[in-house]
Design a protein around this motif. Sequence first.
Motif, short mmCIF file in Angstrom:
data_model
loop_
_atom_site.label_atom_id
_atom_site.label_comp_id
_atom_site.label_asym_id
_atom_site.label_seq_id
_atom_site.Cartn_x
_atom_site.Cartn_y
_atom_site.Cartn_z
N VAL A 1 0.88 -1.18 0.00
CA VAL A 1 0.00 0.00 0.00
C VAL A 1 0.91 1.21 0.00
O VAL A 1 1.61 1.49 0.98
N HIS A 2 0.92 1.91 -1.12
CA HIS A 2 1.78 3.08 -1.29
C HIS A 2 0.89 4.32 -1.23
O HIS A 2 0.05 4.53 -2.09
N VAL A 3 1.08 5.13 -0.19
CA VAL A 3 0.24 6.30 0.04
C VAL A 3 0.81 7.51 -0.70
O VAL A 3 2.02 7.78 -0.63
N LEU A 4 -0.06 8.23 -1.41
CA LEU A 4 0.31 9.51 -2.01
C LEU A 4 -0.33 10.62 -1.20
O LEU A 4 -1.54 10.60 -0.95
N CYS A 5 0.47 11.59 -0.76
CA CYS A 5 -0.11 12.71 -0.04
C CYS A 5 0.56 14.01 -0.45
O CYS A 5 1.66 14.02 -1.01
N GLY A 6 -0.09 15.10 -0.15
CA GLY A 6 0.36 16.42 -0.53
C GLY A 6 -0.83 17.35 -0.58
O GLY A 6 -1.98 16.90 -0.58
N ILE B 1 -1.72 -1.48 -4.02
CA ILE B 1 -2.68 -0.40 -3.80
C ILE B 1 -1.95 0.94 -3.77
O ILE B 1 -0.97 1.11 -3.03
N ILE B 2 -2.41 1.87 -4.60
CA ILE B 2 -1.97 3.27 -4.49
C ILE B 2 -3.10 4.02 -3.78
O ILE B 2 -4.24 4.04 -4.24
N TYR B 3 -2.79 4.60 -2.63
CA TYR B 3 -3.81 5.10 -1.71
C TYR B 3 -3.61 6.61 -1.54
O TYR B 3 -2.63 7.06 -0.95
N ILE B 4 -4.53 7.41 -2.08
CA ILE B 4 -4.45 8.87 -1.98
C ILE B 4 -5.25 9.32 -0.77
O ILE B 4 -6.44 9.01 -0.66
N SER B 5 -4.61 10.04 0.14
CA SER B 5 -5.31 10.44 1.35
C SER B 5 -4.67 11.67 1.98
O SER B 5 -3.47 11.93 1.81
N HIS B 6 -5.52 12.44 2.72
CA HIS B 6 -5.03 13.57 3.53
C HIS B 6 -5.06 13.24 5.01
O HIS B 6 -4.61 14.04 5.83
N GLU C 1 -1.79 3.93 9.59
CA GLU C 1 -2.39 2.64 9.91
C GLU C 1 -2.33 1.66 8.75
O GLU C 1 -2.08 0.47 8.94
N ILE C 2 -2.53 2.16 7.54
CA ILE C 2 -2.71 1.25 6.41
C ILE C 2 -1.52 1.25 5.43
O ILE C 2 -1.34 0.31 4.67
N GLY C 3 -0.69 2.30 5.47
CA GLY C 3 0.36 2.43 4.47
C GLY C 3 1.63 1.64 4.75
O GLY C 3 1.95 1.34 5.90
N ASP C 4 2.37 1.32 3.68
CA ASP C 4 3.70 0.73 3.79
C ASP C 4 4.77 1.78 3.47
O ASP C 4 5.77 1.90 4.17
N ARG C 5 4.53 2.52 2.37
CA ARG C 5 5.41 3.63 2.02
C ARG C 5 4.57 4.86 1.73
O ARG C 5 3.39 4.76 1.39
N ILE C 6 5.20 6.03 1.84
CA ILE C 6 4.52 7.30 1.60
C ILE C 6 5.35 8.12 0.62
O ILE C 6 6.56 8.28 0.81
N GLY D 1 3.94 20.16 -7.72
CA GLY D 1 4.28 19.42 -8.92
C GLY D 1 5.58 18.65 -8.86
O GLY D 1 6.01 18.06 -9.86
N GLN D 2 6.21 18.65 -7.69
CA GLN D 2 7.48 17.93 -7.54
C GLN D 2 7.36 16.84 -6.47
O GLN D 2 6.60 17.00 -5.51
N LEU D 3 8.11 15.77 -6.66
CA LEU D 3 8.17 14.72 -5.65
C LEU D 3 9.19 15.15 -4.59
O LEU D 3 10.36 15.39 -4.91
N ILE D 4 8.72 15.28 -3.34
CA ILE D 4 9.59 15.74 -2.27
C ILE D 4 10.41 14.58 -1.70
O ILE D 4 11.61 14.67 -1.54
N ASP D 5 9.74 13.45 -1.42
CA ASP D 5 10.45 12.30 -0.87
C ASP D 5 9.53 11.09 -0.83
O ASP D 5 8.30 11.24 -0.84
N THR D 6 10.12 9.93 -0.79
CA THR D 6 9.41 8.68 -0.53
C THR D 6 10.03 8.05 0.70
O THR D 6 11.25 7.85 0.76
N VAL D 7 9.19 7.75 1.70
CA VAL D 7 9.70 7.23 2.98
C VAL D 7 8.88 6.01 3.40
O VAL D 7 7.72 5.85 3.01
N ASN D 8 9.50 5.16 4.20
CA ASN D 8 8.78 4.06 4.82
C ASN D 8 7.94 4.59 5.97
O ASN D 8 8.37 5.48 6.72
#
Length: 498
Positions: free
Chosen positions: A33-38, A199-204, A211-216, A222-229
């Motif tokens: 489960v990879h969470v996208l946030c921003g 699963i790609i999980y978009i959430s605020h 609780e549900i994510g593996d990576r964020i 418009g830029q990717l800041i970081d990907t973290v566990n």
Amino acid sequence: MNNTILKMSNISKQFSGVTVLDHVNFSLEKGEVHVLCGENGAGKSTLMKILTGVYQRDDGEIFLQDETGELKPTEFASPKAALDTGISMVFQEFNLMDNMSIAENIYIGYEPTKHGLVDHKTISKQADEQLKRLSLNIPSTRVVNTLTTAEKQCVEIAKCLSHKAKIIILDEPTSSLSEKEVVTLFELIRLLKSQGISIIYISHRMEEIFEIGDRITVFRDGQLIDTVNVNETDTNELVKMIIGREFKESTSEFNSEQDKTVLLECRDISVGNFDAKFDFKAYAGEIVGVFGLVGAGRTELARTIFGLDPIRDGKIFKNGQAIKVTSPSSAIKHGIGLVPEDRKTQGLILTHNIRDNLTLSKLRDLPWVLISRIKEIQITDKYMNLLSIACHSQKQMVERLSGGNQQKVVIAKWLSLDLDVLIMDEPTRGVDVGAKAEIYEIMRDLAKAGKCIIMISSDLPEILRVSHRVKVMHDGNITLDAPITGLNQEIIMHAAIS
């Protein structure tokens, strides 16, 4: 075998010369489960629309794992092409035909046939198998308009599985779910993970991300800041990445024992189809948090006070004087406004521009023709600056704004009327953490100016963070009415289910 199922490399996209994605890299592992946030407008949705073939990228490459486990360059010329490759998306607003059965919705456009006719027996059998795979005990013959929101979401996921989905994108999946339904959804996501589906999980929502994510993966401008566990970061660090600065939330003070000026009062009132009668008081300078589970009567209370639903019993008082609220226009005349729960269908005209939406409720008060247009421009400028609405110009279509900026336009429309009481039904639903903080500050400023804010929210942390006083509803009645001091989630939830 390579565990990376998807890789997006140096993806860029522009609209009308404005860069919305700037050489973004993104990868997805099998069964994660990879969470996208921003913040809204950060680029998350645009990247997902490129992945699902809705938009075409201007630059970059997409690689998808093939049957041999190798990553191969892939082109998605259309949503159908992405769907046929095993990439599906469940949008925040469901794409279902309410008057059709579950089975018909799952296989719409892909119906199996027999002798040139739709094979309804096979459709039902296959649909039942998909529902069983999700541990959903509902007959596929059920009509969609009889389902709960959570069940509709399961139907959308079953549609994805019917296309042999390897990747499922969930866009703000809990925005309309009760706490119990969220638990059910998370169990379903864990089940899908165990079946090797990514699963790609978009959430605020911070609490569910952890609780549900593996990576964020965090996006900003418009830029990717970081990907973290998930297990290597915390809420404070994540919020700092999202908004680009330290986050310090201010609070406002209100002592209802000292500042007792009743601005709005309902006596012996009943709402919706509930039989219970109750009293409701709200003070000038106060933010009243109204909490309750789905079906508790919160929205019915807002609709009654605003004149959308008739008052069956009881009376409404403003500044100690009985008032007749028979319609929204009469409520506005008495200084009462409503920011509705669904901004897109109830609060905005999406195909009109910011100026048209913001000044819509003031047209009757504006002078005619040329002077009216000048006034509209002045009013729009004032509130665009006051609420920091991010846009290209007043003429930008509201449908092109981010969720947070759309919500600000709705709020600005009511601020321009200088009302005494503003009811805000789920005011931060679907907006990012930065926009939330700005909306909270607007509410606090209004309270400091002597206005009364009635905030209806299903987000318990929000209720505790923003409210001066909390009213909890259950079965159309108020079961708790107390200052925020000394309250916690357990006390409030107990009142909501008792």
